[in-house]
Design an enzyme around this catalytic site. Sequence first.
Site, PDB file in Angstrom:
ATOM      1  N   ASP A 131      -6.407   8.615  15.503  1.00 42.07           N
ATOM      2  CA  ASP A 131      -6.785   8.249  14.139  1.00 42.07           C
ATOM      3  C   ASP A 131      -7.280   6.807  14.080  1.00 42.07           C
ATOM      4  O   ASP A 131      -6.913   6.042  13.181  1.00 42.07           O
ATOM      5  CB  ASP A 131      -5.602   8.445  13.190  1.00 42.07           C
ATOM      6  CG  ASP A 131      -6.045   8.532  11.724  1.00 42.07           C
ATOM      7  OD1 ASP A 131      -7.231   8.833  11.480  1.00 42.07           O
ATOM      8  OD2 ASP A 131      -5.209   8.308  10.834  1.00 42.07           O
TER       9      ASP A 131
ATOM     10  N   GLY B 253       0.824  -1.202   0.000  1.00 44.46           N
ATOM     11  CA  GLY B 253       0.000   0.000   0.000  1.00 44.46           C
ATOM     12  C   GLY B 253       0.854   1.245   0.000  1.00 44.46           C
ATOM     13  O   GLY B 253       2.087   1.181   0.025  1.00 44.46           O
ATOM     14  N   GLN B 254       0.198   2.380  -0.025  1.00 47.33           N
ATOM     15  CA  GLN B 254       0.875   3.668  -0.076  1.00 47.33           C
ATOM     16  C   GLN B 254       0.099   4.656   0.773  1.00 47.33           C
ATOM     17  O   GLN B 254      -1.123   4.731   0.692  1.00 47.33           O
ATOM     18  CB  GLN B 254       0.930   4.170  -1.529  1.00 47.33           C
ATOM     19  CG  GLN B 254       1.517   5.556  -1.699  1.00 47.33           C
ATOM     20  CD  GLN B 254       3.036   5.562  -1.638  1.00 47.33           C
ATOM     21  OE1 GLN B 254       3.670   4.612  -2.082  1.00 47.33           O
ATOM     22  NE2 GLN B 254       3.609   6.609  -1.084  1.00 47.33           N
ATOM     23  N   GLY B 255       0.823   5.415   1.607  1.00 44.33           N
ATOM     24  CA  GLY B 255       0.164   6.432   2.415  1.00 44.33           C
ATOM     25  C   GLY B 255       0.972   7.700   2.455  1.00 44.33           C
ATOM     26  O   GLY B 255       1.966   7.856   1.731  1.00 44.33           O
ATOM     27  N   GLY B 256       0.548   8.621   3.315  1.00 44.95           N
ATOM     28  CA  GLY B 256       1.242   9.892   3.422  1.00 44.95           C
ATOM     29  C   GLY B 256       2.671   9.721   3.901  1.00 44.95           C
ATOM     30  O   GLY B 256       3.543  10.513   3.558  1.00 44.95           O
TER      31      GLY B 256
ATOM     32  N   GLY C 134       4.572   7.043   3.247  1.00 44.31           N
ATOM     33  CA  GLY C 134       5.320   6.414   2.169  1.00 44.31           C
ATOM     34  C   GLY C 134       4.775   5.025   1.891  1.00 44.31           C
ATOM     35  O   GLY C 134       3.743   4.621   2.431  1.00 44.31           O
TER      36      GLY C 134
END
Length: 655
Positions: A461, A343-346, A348
């Site tokens: 979160d 996956g990819q997030g803020g 990285g």
Amino acid sequence: MRLGWNLTSGRSYNITAWTSKSDPSPSNYAIAVDHHGQLVIMDGQRLHWRGGPWNGFRFSGAEGMQRDIANGIGFHYVTGPNYVFFSLYLIDPSVIDRLVINTSGTLQHFIWVPDRQLWTFVGMAPRDECDSVTRCGPNGVCHPDGSTLCMCLQGFARRNNSDGLDGCVRTTALACVNGTDGFATQSSVKLPDTSTASVDWSAVSLEECKLRCLRNCSCTGYAQANVSGSGSGCVLWSTDLTDIKFYEGGTGQDLFVRLAAADLITTTGRKHGHRSATVAIIVAPALAIFLLVFVVYWLYKRKKKHGNFSDDDSEETDLDLPLFDLDTITEATQSFSLSNKLGQGGYGPVYKGKLKDGQEIAVKRLSETSSQGSNEFKNEVRVIAKLQHRNLVRLLGCCVQARERMLIYEFMPNGSLDSLLFDPTKSGSLDWRTRYNIIVGIARGLLYLHHDSRLRIIHRDLKASNVLLDKDMNPKISDFGIARIFGGDDTEANTMRVVGTYGYMSPEYAMDGIFSVKSDVFSFGILILEIISGKKNRGVYHDSSFPVNLLDHVWSLWKEGKALKLVDKSIGDSFPTTEALSCIKIGLLCVQERPNDRPTMNTLLKMLDSDISLLPEPTEPGFVNLRGPFDTESSSTNRSNISKNTISHTLFEGR
């Protein structure tokens, strides 16, 4: 109703719990008044809960008694050489009330509401973690909503720099013979255990009580016995002060703790004059400027030597974690191949990897283009490095080498909860029992963060994508990049920059930047309702007249008595309806508008094990409708403008 003792005959009057819901034989749990006049719940011979001593108005640790008086209920307390009795009576004859002690030893109080034809929940005991007997040990004060659960009384320090659960010891020995001892006031508390205290109910003034304590070298503290009217009577302790609980809003009593003169300095104002303060005002800024110049010069020299601040710098030595070699991680992830990307997030990308010993790992790699990833990296290490709980994802180590910043986690074969829950082709794998166990597991993880870990941690979160599932579908809370550690006396914090995910944010956090443990409780309530329904809170659902979000939809169904329609159709009809209704009700209680109306995680776990009829009735939830032109899953707000969040992220597979 009457509780107490006939001290001559030895006969007691109490209320005993059933062994089980279907077995009315008496269990070990009983609500009673002990020989010392304290309201208690006993588990056989073991003290389960202490409601404190009678203070002429109520038992000092029974918080709900003020509300009882307002609801038309009165109390009698009588004591003599041969008896101790407490009784409850009705001021208003039309009031019908019910006291229940359930099979788990929880006392619950209800009042019948004729207009609605139902029992309304009034109060319960124990109600939070601080109601566990001597939770913080001798000379400790338990703060149920504080940033740190256990604090020390003034003039005391934690034993061996521990977490405070084993109590506190004096920092300075008393000096009774010198006549220099004094007292510090600990306000708004449940008075300590009086089983070994001396209680005098005569017309003794508070000043006389103070003098009695000073004249007795073994006296450790005092309090007024009777706070009704103008006050009278005296309670004197000669041992350690145990089982003290702090109450918000001033509902407790004042406790006067004996201290040596050296420990009273902080409470005696400016008795040493203003000169030292003036010197401090002059010296402190000068010292700060000197340190600032030194740090800037040091950084300049370091940058000149290394070319940048991140190449193998001292950050590595500050991380209290196992360090992985870059070559090891590169080999484990097959040179960070796209086939291993999860996956990819803020922060990285995240990659799946396998170490030489066969252990599967998830590698969270800081992207060079991430504006906030470095801060998230440091924060996540700081928060989760020393946390150990079966419902928190385990951080195995990190890699800090060259320009790389990577976190290495245990791999979760079943991915994130949202990847199953919101996918119609996969949601069938989540039957009711699995969903219920996930709810309980997340609750236990949050309880650890809020109350049982060394410091109180607010996740900020919590959402379905930040809950990972292991091979046995056990939930693990993940992503602590924006979590906050509470320290000192803080119970809540305020931020000008709101980060997290809209749809899960509590009203006070989204609107005012105020967050606390109750902010996480609100997010957990949303998560409960999503787990039960299989629907995202931020989706749009239509009723007869207008589109609503999930929270509106649930509240509408609840008011109409159709709450079971919320249950995900992929579950089918094979689920316990009472358990489902209880979970929906608890979810609604978690998303109440006012933080004080939401349960703590400790209370919530008890609710999950309670009969639905014994749960309080929810009121209209706090709605936070932030849909519109900024309708992305996650966003970050700086009060006056909204921008896309680069911290919070969702991964679409297991990691």
